[in-house]
Structures are given as C-alpha cells and as structure tokens.
Design a protein around this motif. Sequence first.
Motif, PDB file in Angstrom:
ATOM      1  N   VAL A 158      26.798  36.522  40.176  1.00 51.19           N
ATOM      2  CA  VAL A 158      27.415  37.702  40.800  1.00 51.19           C
ATOM      3  C   VAL A 158      28.576  38.174  39.937  1.00 51.19           C
ATOM      4  O   VAL A 158      29.436  37.375  39.554  1.00 51.19           O
ATOM      5  N   GLN A 159      28.586  39.441  39.622  1.00 51.25           N
ATOM      6  CA  GLN A 159      29.708  40.029  38.880  1.00 51.25           C
ATOM      7  C   GLN A 159      30.469  40.960  39.810  1.00 51.25           C
ATOM      8  O   GLN A 159      29.869  41.696  40.584  1.00 51.25           O
ATOM      9  N   LEU A 160      31.784  40.916  39.703  1.00 54.29           N
ATOM     10  CA  LEU A 160      32.632  41.650  40.637  1.00 54.29           C
ATOM     11  C   LEU A 160      33.593  42.550  39.884  1.00 54.29           C
ATOM     12  O   LEU A 160      34.148  42.156  38.845  1.00 54.29           O
ATOM     13  N   GLN A 161      33.827  43.735  40.435  1.00 54.62           N
ATOM     14  CA  GLN A 161      34.745  44.701  39.831  1.00 54.62           C
ATOM     15  C   GLN A 161      35.619  45.273  40.932  1.00 54.62           C
ATOM     16  O   GLN A 161      35.128  46.012  41.784  1.00 54.62           O
ATOM     17  N   ALA A 162      36.898  44.931  40.895  1.00 57.88           N
ATOM     18  CA  ALA A 162      37.835  45.427  41.896  1.00 57.88           C
ATOM     19  C   ALA A 162      38.481  46.724  41.427  1.00 57.88           C
ATOM     20  O   ALA A 162      38.717  46.916  40.229  1.00 57.88           O
ATOM     21  N   SER A 163      38.798  47.580  42.382  1.00 54.78           N
ATOM     22  CA  SER A 163      39.462  48.852  42.076  1.00 54.78           C
ATOM     23  C   SER A 163      40.232  49.321  43.290  1.00 54.78           C
ATOM     24  O   SER A 163      40.107  48.752  44.388  1.00 54.78           O
ATOM     25  N   GLY A 164      41.027  50.376  43.105  1.00 52.20           N
ATOM     26  CA  GLY A 164      41.735  50.974  44.220  1.00 52.20           C
ATOM     27  C   GLY A 164      43.212  50.681  44.281  1.00 52.20           C
ATOM     28  O   GLY A 164      43.915  51.194  45.154  1.00 52.20           O
ATOM     29  N   GLY A 165      43.698  49.841  43.388  1.00 47.35           N
ATOM     30  CA  GLY A 165      45.109  49.545  43.378  1.00 47.35           C
ATOM     31  C   GLY A 165      45.926  50.737  42.907  1.00 47.35           C
ATOM     32  O   GLY A 165      45.394  51.725  42.418  1.00 47.35           O
ATOM     33  N   GLY A 166      47.231  50.625  43.068  1.00 47.34           N
ATOM     34  CA  GLY A 166      48.101  51.704  42.644  1.00 47.34           C
ATOM     35  C   GLY A 166      49.498  51.519  43.186  1.00 47.34           C
ATOM     36  O   GLY A 166      49.848  50.457  43.710  1.00 47.34           O
ATOM     37  N   LEU A 167      50.284  52.575  43.069  1.00 53.63           N
ATOM     38  CA  LEU A 167      51.670  52.571  43.533  1.00 53.63           C
ATOM     39  C   LEU A 167      51.738  53.301  44.877  1.00 53.63           C
ATOM     40  O   LEU A 167      51.231  54.425  45.003  1.00 53.63           O
ATOM     41  N   VAL A 168      52.347  52.656  45.854  1.00 60.59           N
ATOM     42  CA  VAL A 168      52.469  53.239  47.184  1.00 60.59           C
ATOM     43  C   VAL A 168      53.840  52.896  47.746  1.00 60.59           C
ATOM     44  O   VAL A 168      54.404  51.850  47.405  1.00 60.59           O
ATOM     45  N   GLN A 169      54.349  53.767  48.595  1.00 67.36           N
ATOM     46  CA  GLN A 169      55.631  53.494  49.230  1.00 67.36           C
ATOM     47  C   GLN A 169      55.452  52.533  50.402  1.00 67.36           C
ATOM     48  O   GLN A 169      54.364  52.459  51.005  1.00 67.36           O
TER      49      GLN A 169
END
Length: 120
Positions: free
Chosen positions: A1-12
């Motif tokens: 299984v290969q996994l790719q995370a995304s959606g991070g960023g800067l938030v208040q």
Amino acid sequence: VQLQASGGGLVQAGGSLRLSCAASGRTFSNYAMGWFRQAPGKEREFVAAISWSGGNTYYADSMKGRFTISRDNVKIMVYLQMNSLKPEDTAVYYCAAGSYSISKYSFGYWGQGTLVTVSS
C-alpha cells in the motif's frame, strides 16, 4: 500500500482543515488506517484510527470532539477533519495503514506527511 497525504497548510487558531490520504493498492480495504503527528523535537504521536470497514474509530483524548477520521473504500481515501484547531496542533501529520491500534508500531505503511501550522 502506498500512501500520499495532503491538505496541510497555515490556519488561524479556531479554524478548520481537512487532511486527505490517497492510497494505492488493491488491499486497501484490508487495513485499518491511522493518523499520527509529529511536532518539532517531539515523538510521533497517535491522533486517530479507523477500522478497515470504517465501523470503529478511536481518538487520542486531546482530539476527541474536534477531529473526525473517515474513509472511503471505493475512492481509496482516508480523511481527517480537524476543527477548533489550536497552536499546539501544529505538526507534520502522517497517514498510515496497518492494524487497528493506537501504537505506531502496528502500522507498517506510511505516507510522507503534510505540515499543519496553526497560528495564534
């Protein structure tokens, strides 16, 4: 299984983010999935886990009521909805596949991580 995370960023602080983890491999639905995080200078810690069917979930105490883990076995995706974010939630977040557990040692497959930064 290969996994790719995304959606991070800067938030208040007080804001929300949704992390996504795209998986590849026909055996995705055989695995429980988890989210872990690692802040600078700290060990990787458990955030949430979901069973292979999605019928069972478990959260670290500090995330209960704020974070929601979910999965879509058709789209082969796992999500982490994070609400009411706090500066102490700042970390690199990792998705992982393995056995339904709070232990990082029960997960044999890891994504590359996505950085979440919460400003005060």
